[in-house]
Design a protein around this motif. Structure first.
Motif, PDB file in Angstrom:
ATOM      1  N   THR A   1       0.836  -1.205   0.000  1.00 24.65           N
ATOM      2  CA  THR A   1       0.000   0.000   0.000  1.00 24.65           C
ATOM      3  C   THR A   1       0.867   1.250   0.000  1.00 24.65           C
ATOM      4  N   GLN A   2       1.961   1.222   0.767  1.00 18.88           N
ATOM      5  CA  GLN A   2       2.867   2.370   0.797  1.00 18.88           C
ATOM      6  C   GLN A   2       3.513   2.585  -0.572  1.00 18.88           C
ATOM      7  N   LEU A   3       3.861   1.495  -1.266  1.00 16.59           N
ATOM      8  CA  LEU A   3       4.406   1.615  -2.609  1.00 16.59           C
ATOM      9  C   LEU A   3       3.382   2.239  -3.546  1.00 16.59           C
ATOM     10  N   HIS A   4       2.146   1.844  -3.385  1.00 13.77           N
ATOM     11  CA  HIS A   4       1.058   2.415  -4.185  1.00 13.77           C
ATOM     12  C   HIS A   4       0.951   3.918  -3.944  1.00 13.77           C
ATOM     13  N   VAL A   5       1.030   4.325  -2.684  1.00 13.72           N
ATOM     14  CA  VAL A   5       0.967   5.749  -2.345  1.00 13.72           C
ATOM     15  C   VAL A   5       2.159   6.499  -2.929  1.00 13.72           C
ATOM     16  N   ASP A   6       3.335   5.885  -2.886  1.00 17.88           N
ATOM     17  CA  ASP A   6       4.529   6.520  -3.456  1.00 17.88           C
ATOM     18  C   ASP A   6       4.329   6.819  -4.941  1.00 17.88           C
ATOM     19  N   PHE A   7       3.738   5.864  -5.649  1.00 14.72           N
ATOM     20  CA  PHE A   7       3.507   6.087  -7.079  1.00 14.72           C
ATOM     21  C   PHE A   7       2.432   7.149  -7.319  1.00 14.72           C
ATOM     22  N   VAL A   8       1.502   7.274  -6.391  1.00  9.46           N
ATOM     23  CA  VAL A   8       0.518   8.359  -6.506  1.00  9.46           C
ATOM     24  C   VAL A   8       1.234   9.705  -6.533  1.00  9.46           C
ATOM     25  N   TYR A   9       2.200   9.882  -5.622  1.00 10.33           N
ATOM     26  CA  TYR A   9       2.937  11.148  -5.575  1.00 10.33           C
ATOM     27  C   TYR A   9       3.806  11.338  -6.828  1.00 10.33           C
ATOM     28  N   ILE A  10       4.353  10.244  -7.350  1.00  6.10           N
ATOM     29  CA  ILE A  10       5.140  10.342  -8.583  1.00  6.10           C
ATOM     30  C   ILE A  10       4.263  10.814  -9.738  1.00  6.10           C
ATOM     31  N   VAL A  11       3.094  10.208  -9.868  1.00  7.46           N
ATOM     32  CA  VAL A  11       2.186  10.585 -10.952  1.00  7.46           C
ATOM     33  C   VAL A  11       1.697  12.014 -10.776  1.00  7.46           C
ATOM     34  N   LEU A  12       1.403  12.404  -9.558  1.00  5.53           N
ATOM     35  CA  LEU A  12       0.990  13.787  -9.302  1.00  5.53           C
ATOM     36  C   LEU A  12       2.098  14.765  -9.689  1.00  5.53           C
ATOM     37  N   GLY A  13       3.342  14.444  -9.311  1.00  3.88           N
ATOM     38  CA  GLY A  13       4.463  15.320  -9.645  1.00  3.88           C
ATOM     39  C   GLY A  13       4.662  15.440 -11.145  1.00  3.88           C
ATOM     40  N   LEU A  14       4.575  14.324 -11.862  1.00  9.51           N
ATOM     41  CA  LEU A  14       4.744  14.353 -13.314  1.00  9.51           C
ATOM     42  C   LEU A  14       3.611  15.127 -13.985  1.00  9.51           C
ATOM     43  N   THR A  15       2.408  14.996 -13.456  1.00  5.50           N
ATOM     44  CA  THR A  15       1.273  15.731 -14.023  1.00  5.50           C
ATOM     45  C   THR A  15       1.470  17.232 -13.861  1.00  5.50           C
ATOM     46  N   ALA A  16       1.872  17.651 -12.652  1.00  5.64           N
ATOM     47  CA  ALA A  16       2.125  19.077 -12.417  1.00  5.64           C
ATOM     48  C   ALA A  16       3.266  19.576 -13.312  1.00  5.64           C
ATOM     49  N   ALA A  17       4.317  18.763 -13.455  1.00  8.81           N
ATOM     50  CA  ALA A  17       5.451  19.157 -14.297  1.00  8.81           C
ATOM     51  C   ALA A  17       5.020  19.325 -15.747  1.00  8.81           C
ATOM     52  N   LEU A  18       4.176  18.412 -16.226  1.00  3.05           N
ATOM     53  CA  LEU A  18       3.711  18.505 -17.607  1.00  3.05           C
ATOM     54  C   LEU A  18       2.857  19.747 -17.806  1.00  3.05           C
ATOM     55  N   TRP A  19       2.017  20.074 -16.834  1.00  2.00           N
ATOM     56  CA  TRP A  19       1.156  21.249 -16.955  1.00  2.00           C
ATOM     57  C   TRP A  19       1.998  22.523 -17.057  1.00  2.00           C
ATOM     58  N   PHE A  20       3.008  22.653 -16.191  1.00  2.00           N
ATOM     59  CA  PHE A  20       3.869  23.834 -16.237  1.00  2.00           C
ATOM     60  C   PHE A  20       4.683  23.865 -17.534  1.00  2.00           C
ATOM     61  N   THR A  21       5.073  22.684 -18.020  1.00  2.00           N
ATOM     62  CA  THR A  21       5.823  22.629 -19.282  1.00  2.00           C
ATOM     63  C   THR A  21       4.964  23.113 -20.445  1.00  2.00           C
TER      64      THR A  21
END
Length: 352
Positions: free
Chosen positions: A219-239
């Motif tokens: 479950t913790q690994l799942h949560v970690d990937f949630v933050y990774i996907v959120l970070g990549l989404t924000a990065a793409l939006w700013f890009t």
């Protein structure tokens, strides 16, 4: 001779569906792909996974659920029957795409891919029952349903665009970032199936084998990937904002970000409330929306000419030069723009 025509050709001679009808048929396939995931989750969450204890019959003596099976048998059998509804919707899509003139061969091929995924997943669904809800096969059942959803979304997108060669609207580094986001989202979903396979909702009240991993750690690994996907989404939006991408592309990324945040809230609620069935089911529905939103982001970064049914849809340039890159697109693809052309496009970009 009419007698030599196959059934689809005979239908095409008598029925000419509109482009809008075909598009709605593809959208209906997307909706049904989501419904089959959610109802499959309902089977597991109501402990109805073995409501029908064999396959393809419900019991060894009956095709349909018996009184002894109770509500669990009805739920399991109802989910099986939805497969026929899904097949009917995809069949309508294939017939409509074939009957329309000009024939959308790309849509009929995608429709047939959906059909064979459904058939394959029906067999995997039967294996889940025959193996007593083996968690690995149950996970495969869900992932095949996600594959069906993927093809359905691509088909829906293709119905709204032409059949010309795809043209990228952003530079290569932006596309690479988008692919990294989509792959990370896919990994997030796969890890989510492992969480379900190791969690308490096994699908039946009797003792069912679970994936032998620590549920808290996965479950913790799942949560970690949630933050990774959120970070990549924000990065793409700013890009996309930095390169002055069209509003439609930025909006697709913003929609993904909103869905991810809502899904994250649901995930934390289900964790801290000890996995109530209704919240887990909502989370499964949310996973479908996350994947759809991620695919829409990827598909928004290229185009295939004009609207379906127009001359541009077949890859024929319009007299107005609609296929020519605009200043906005030149700003997104600096490697293809010449130095003298950069000046005139700057006012248009800065006016956004």
């Amino acid at each position: 001779m009419p007698s030599s025509l196959n059934p689809l050709e005979q239908i095409a001679r008598r029925w000419q569906p509109s482009a809008r009808f075909v598009e709605r048929a593809t959208l209906a396939a997307v909706v049904m792909a989501v419904v089959i995931v959610v109802t499959g989750g309902a089977v597991r969450l109501t402990q109805s996974g073995l409501g029908c204890d064999t396959w393809p019959k419900c019991t060894s003596d009956s095709l349909t659920p018996t009184a002894e099976a109770g509500i669990n048998g009805i739920i399991e059998f109802g989910n099986r029957m939805l497969t026929y509804v899904l097949c009917a919707v995809v069949g309508l899509l294939i017939i409509a795409a074939r009957a329309r003139t000009p024939v959308r061969t790309s849509l009929t091929r995608l429709g047939w891919i959906q059909f064979w995924i459904i058939m394959g997943n029906a067999v995997v669904g039967g294996m889940t029952v025959l193996t007593g809800l083996n968690p690995y096969i149950v996970s495969s059942h869900f992932l095949l349903a996600t594959a069906l959803l993927t093809v359905a979304v691509v088909t829906w997108q293709r119905a709204r665009e032409g059949d010309g060669e795809p043209r990228e609207l952003v530079a290569r580094p932006v596309r690479q970032l988008t692919w990294l986001l989509v792959v990370s989202t896919a990994a997030l979903i796969v890890i989510g199936t492992a969480v379900s396979g190791a969690g308490p909702h096994a699908g039946d009240a009797r003792k069912v084998h679970r994936i032998p991993v620590d549920w808290q750690e996965i479950t913790q690994l799942h949560v970690d990937f949630v933050y990774i996907v959120l970070g990549l989404t924000a990065a793409l939006w700013f890009t996309l904002r930095a390169v002055k991408a069209p509003a439609a592309q930025r909006r697709a990324v913003l929609e993904l970000l909103i869905v991810l945040l809502l899904q994250g809230v649901i995930g934390y609620v289900q964790y801290f409330t000890h996995l109530p069935e209704i919240v887990v089911g909502t989370h499964m529905f949310g996973s479908c929306l996350v994947w759809i939103a991620a695919l829409r982001v990827l598909l928004s970064l290229r185009e295939r000419g004009g609207a379906a049914g127009s001359p541009e849809a077949a890859g024929v340039p319009s007299p107005t030069g609609e296929h020519e890159p605009t200043g906005e697109h030149e700003a997104l693809q600096p490697e293809t723009a010449s130095a003298p052309a950069a000046g005139p496009t700057e006012p248009a970009a800065s006016s956004r």
